[in-house]
Design an enzyme around this catalytic site. Structure first.
Site, short mmCIF file in Angstrom:
data_model
loop_
_atom_site.label_atom_id
_atom_site.label_comp_id
_atom_site.label_asym_id
_atom_site.label_seq_id
_atom_site.Cartn_x
_atom_site.Cartn_y
_atom_site.Cartn_z
CB CYS A 381 -10.38 -20.08 15.26
SG CYS A 381 -9.07 -19.96 16.48
CG HIS A 507 -7.14 -20.96 11.70
ND1 HIS A 507 -8.03 -19.93 11.47
CD2 HIS A 507 -6.68 -20.80 12.96
CE1 HIS A 507 -8.10 -19.17 12.56
NE2 HIS A 507 -7.29 -19.67 13.47
CD GLU A 509 -8.89 -20.57 7.96
OE1 GLU A 509 -9.41 -21.62 8.37
OE2 GLU A 509 -8.60 -19.60 8.70
#
Ligand code: GLN
Length: 551
Positions: A381, A507, A509
């Site tokens: 990001c 994102h 993660e």
């Protein structure tokens, strides 16, 4: 009919209630049950999206674009299922719904009160996640600490639900702290007694106590807690500090927790299949080699701000058979001390998401260092945006290139406000949020890691790669390897000729799970392992011995 497990917390905050609830969920799921989890946050914000990381830590985004509590991330990682907007409810949402109903006239003639209107609204949210009773067990975590004024309506709601749904369909689990006073060499049960007394005063008698402790609890201590808290002794379960959160389900199982829950709730179920948990815990422990990656951000002193990144790196380390040490590097220090001093020894550099311009020049410098020195780089990001800014300035010669978020008058806004964000003035829930499809370019790092032509990833941003500069940057060797086709938005960039340099607007993660590490994290850590070996090889060839990093 759905059975409810209510999880409350006492004595102090940050006891790991979310991980306790997630671990209960994973144990019940491994017994073949259909489980869901829901968190109630007693604050008045509608969601955590408008809070600072100092207040709240990470904001976890779901597929359907809800900005939720970071515990929802633990729920997904421990249960292996995607959560939705209704899995996180705040007092702000409850009051908002009630006030809207009141204005509509739904309560005409009546006084709107905490009991029954607020508690009814809370109960309806709890009952709403059961999919009309199809879910076997719903775990409901009540945020805050027993004794807080603001969590009272939530506790009152679960007290009422026990009456309505009957004892065999509801269970109260209270997570508490049993401190060990080092100087006196004594384990103290009084804080737990007081916390349970507080709960009982509002009509809730816990069935199970999960006792956080630094040292094993002797039998007599458990007996004392049981007696004073009016809980059977087998319901006093030790939650001792462990090296990894992924050992907690196994520890609870050894303590008899899941057996007790299914017995109390009269759920017919066989023994749990914990092989995946055991295998993962084993992989975490057995890693011999260690790599070091730097996470360069501005909240590095505040680990909760990067919770999912921390977990995704652990998953990827286990998948690569290595342990990963994270160097948390403050990006403002990179500005002061320069990248070599802080990043010279690491095998990979990751820049996470963030907002505002503070510290971004340090991130730009870190990206440059990774590009020039061929250090594996993963930009997420804001991290991807900084890598694009760096490339534009230093490779494409676009002096003063920047994001218009950081410098409104930049001559080269290579990162610019999304078109859909023009004219948006309200701050709550208005970013580009949630899952979008991303088409991958064949042969790119991304396509190789994902082994797919299209993926779906979650977003939370207002700014975006500016397509006006795409041709110029691509001509200089920046490769656009992932796009959101519908609006032609650049989602992934890479560097040609670099061992592993990937920047993503989304994102990743948030999607990583212990047994399903995210492909890009797995690839990044693999590249870091290769980088470590390359350096070792280079120093051995020079006859200066092996690299300084030891497991
Ligand atoms: N501040 C940037 C944006 O809004 C990046 C956001 C993020 O890193 N989550 O686009």
């Amino acid at each position: 009919m759905t059975k409810f497990v209510f999880v409350t917390g006492g004595v102090v905050s940050s006891l790991g209630k979310g991980i306790a609830a997630s671990s209960i969920g994973s144990l019940l799921k491994s017994r073949g049950l259909d489980v869901t989890i829901q968190k109630f946050d007693p604050y008045l914000n509608v969601d955590p999206g408008t809070m600072s990381p100092y207040q709240h830590g990470e904001v976890f985004v779901t597929d359907d674009g809800a900005e939720t509590d970071l515990d929802v991330g633990h729920y997904e990682r421990f249960l292996g299922v995607s959560m939705h907007r209704e899995n996180n409810v705040t007092a702000g949402q409850i009051y908002d719904a009630i006030i809207q109903k009141e204005r509509r006239g739904d309560y005409l003639g009546r006084t709107v009160q905490v009991i029954p209107h607020v508690t009814d609204e809370i109960k309806s949210r709890m009952l709403g996640i059961t999919r009309q009773g199809q879910v076997d067990v719903a775990i409901v975590e009540i945020g805050g600490t027993v004794g807080d004024i603001e969590s009272l309506p939530f506790l009152e709601a679960i007290r009422q639900l026990r009456l309505e749904l009957k004892r065999e369909n509801t269970l109260f689990v209270h997570v508490t702290l049993v401190p060990h006073l080092g100087a006196a060499r004594e384990i103290k049960t009084k804080p737990t007694q007081h916390s349970v007394k507080e709960l009982r005063a509002i009509g809730i008698q816990p069935d199970i106590l999960l006792c956080r402790t630094e040292i094993p609890l002797p039998d007599e201590v458990k007996e004392k807690i049981a007696l004073f808290c009016n809980v059977p002794k087998e319901g006093v379960i030790e939650a001792i500090d462990v090296a990894s959160i992924y050992e907690i389900p196994l520890m609870f199982h050894r303590g008899g927790l899941d057996d007790l829950i299914v017995e109390y709730l009269r759920i017919p179920s066989g023994p749990p299949d914990l092989r995946a948990w055991q295998a993962f815990a084993e992989r975490l422990k057995s890693a011999k080699e260690q790599v070091v990656v730097a996470v360069v951000g501005k909240y590095t002193h505040l680990r909760d701000a990067y919770k999912s990144i921390n977990e995704a790196i652990a998953h990827a380390g286990a998948a690569n058979g290595v342990s990963v040490k994270i160097d948390w590097v403050d990006s403002e220090r990179v500005e002061m001390d320069g990248p070599p001093a802080l990043l010279g020894q690491v095998h990979g550099i990751l820049i996470p998401g963030g907002f505002g311009d503070r510290g971004t020049e340090g991130m730009v410098q870190a990206a440059r260092y990774a590009r020039e020195r061929n250090v594996p780089f993963f930009g997420i990001c804001l991290g991807m945006q900084c890598a694009v800014i760096e490339f534009a300035r230093d490779v494409a010669g676009l002096d003063g290139a920047d994001s218009s978020e950081f410098r409104a008058d930049t001559p080269h806004p290579v990162i610019d406000l999304l078109e859909s964000q023009q004219g948006v003035s309200k701050k709550g829930g208005t970013m580009r949020l949630g899952a979008y499809a991303c088409d991958l370019e064949g042969g790119s790092h991304a396509a190789i890691e994902y082994r797919a032509a299209q993926v779906s990833e979650r977003h939370r941003h207002r700014y975006e790669f500016n397509n006006r500069y795409r041709g110029t940057l691509e001509a200089k060797g920046l490769r656009v390897s992932g796009v959101y086709k519908e609006l032609d938005l650049v989602e992934i960039v890479e560097l040609e000729g670099h061992p592993w340099f990937v920047g993503v607007q989304f994102h990743p993660e948030l999607r990583s799970r212990p047994d399903e590490p995210h492909p890009l994290f797995r690839g990044f850590i693999r590249a870091a392992v290769e980088e470590r070996r390359r350096r070792e090889g280079a120093s051995a060839a020079k006859g200066v011995g092996s690299a300084p990093v030891k497991p």
